[in-house]
Design a protein around this motif. Structure first.
Motif, PDB file in Angstrom:
ATOM      1  N   LEU A  79      11.532 -18.532 -21.225  1.00 14.65           N
ATOM      2  CA  LEU A  79      11.975 -19.679 -22.014  1.00 14.65           C
ATOM      3  C   LEU A  79      11.023 -20.862 -21.929  1.00 14.65           C
ATOM      4  O   LEU A  79      11.035 -21.731 -22.801  1.00 14.65           O
ATOM      5  CB  LEU A  79      13.385 -20.112 -21.597  1.00 14.65           C
TER       6      LEU A  79
ATOM      7  N   PHE B 255       8.896 -21.207 -25.175  1.00 10.96           N
ATOM      8  CA  PHE B 255       9.533 -21.470 -26.465  1.00 10.96           C
ATOM      9  C   PHE B 255       9.543 -22.959 -26.752  1.00 10.96           C
ATOM     10  O   PHE B 255       9.609 -23.782 -25.831  1.00 10.96           O
ATOM     11  CB  PHE B 255      10.984 -20.959 -26.473  1.00 10.96           C
TER      12      PHE B 255
ATOM     13  N   ASP C 174      13.987 -24.254 -30.175  1.00  5.46           N
ATOM     14  CA  ASP C 174      14.305 -22.832 -30.305  1.00  5.46           C
ATOM     15  C   ASP C 174      15.069 -22.275 -29.108  1.00  5.46           C
ATOM     16  O   ASP C 174      15.586 -21.160 -29.168  1.00  5.46           O
ATOM     17  CB  ASP C 174      13.021 -22.014 -30.491  1.00  5.46           C
TER      18      ASP C 174
ATOM     19  N   VAL D 113      17.667 -18.923 -29.000  1.00  5.66           N
ATOM     20  CA  VAL D 113      17.155 -17.787 -28.218  1.00  5.66           C
ATOM     21  C   VAL D 113      18.173 -17.412 -27.143  1.00  5.66           C
ATOM     22  O   VAL D 113      18.488 -16.233 -26.947  1.00  5.66           O
ATOM     23  CB  VAL D 113      15.776 -18.106 -27.605  1.00  5.66           C
TER      24      VAL D 113
END
Length: 84
Positions: free
Chosen positions: A60, A63, A67, A71
């Motif tokens: 993560l 990202f 987002d 996700v």
């Protein structure tokens, strides 16, 4: 019959490995802990980061902040063994 099944499974595994290694798209395996377990060479080609730099890192973190919520929602919908 069992030999045919084993041969087919080996062929499928080989095909999946070839697709993973040859793809120009970023592909990765992320563990249940949310960390990269495996990345393909497209990561190095497109981002400059190689596998040694990525494996073990929290996915993560890569990202865009906008987002992350979608996700996470997608991850929660997965069951073990799913591909997304």
């Amino acid at each position: 019959m069992a030999g045919k099944s084993a041969s087919g499974a080996a062929d499928k595994a080989e095909m999946i490995r070839w697709l993973f290694e040859s793809s120009r798209d970023l592909m990765q395996v992320i563990g249940a802990d949310g960390r990269f377990k495996l990345v393909n060479r497209a990561w190095k080609q497109l981002t400059g980061w190689d596998e040694a730099e990525l494996v073990g890192e929290r996915a993560l973190e890569f990202f865009h902040p906008d987002d992350i919520a979608p996700v996470r929602d997608g991850i929660r919908a997965l069951t073990p063994g799913d591909v997304a």
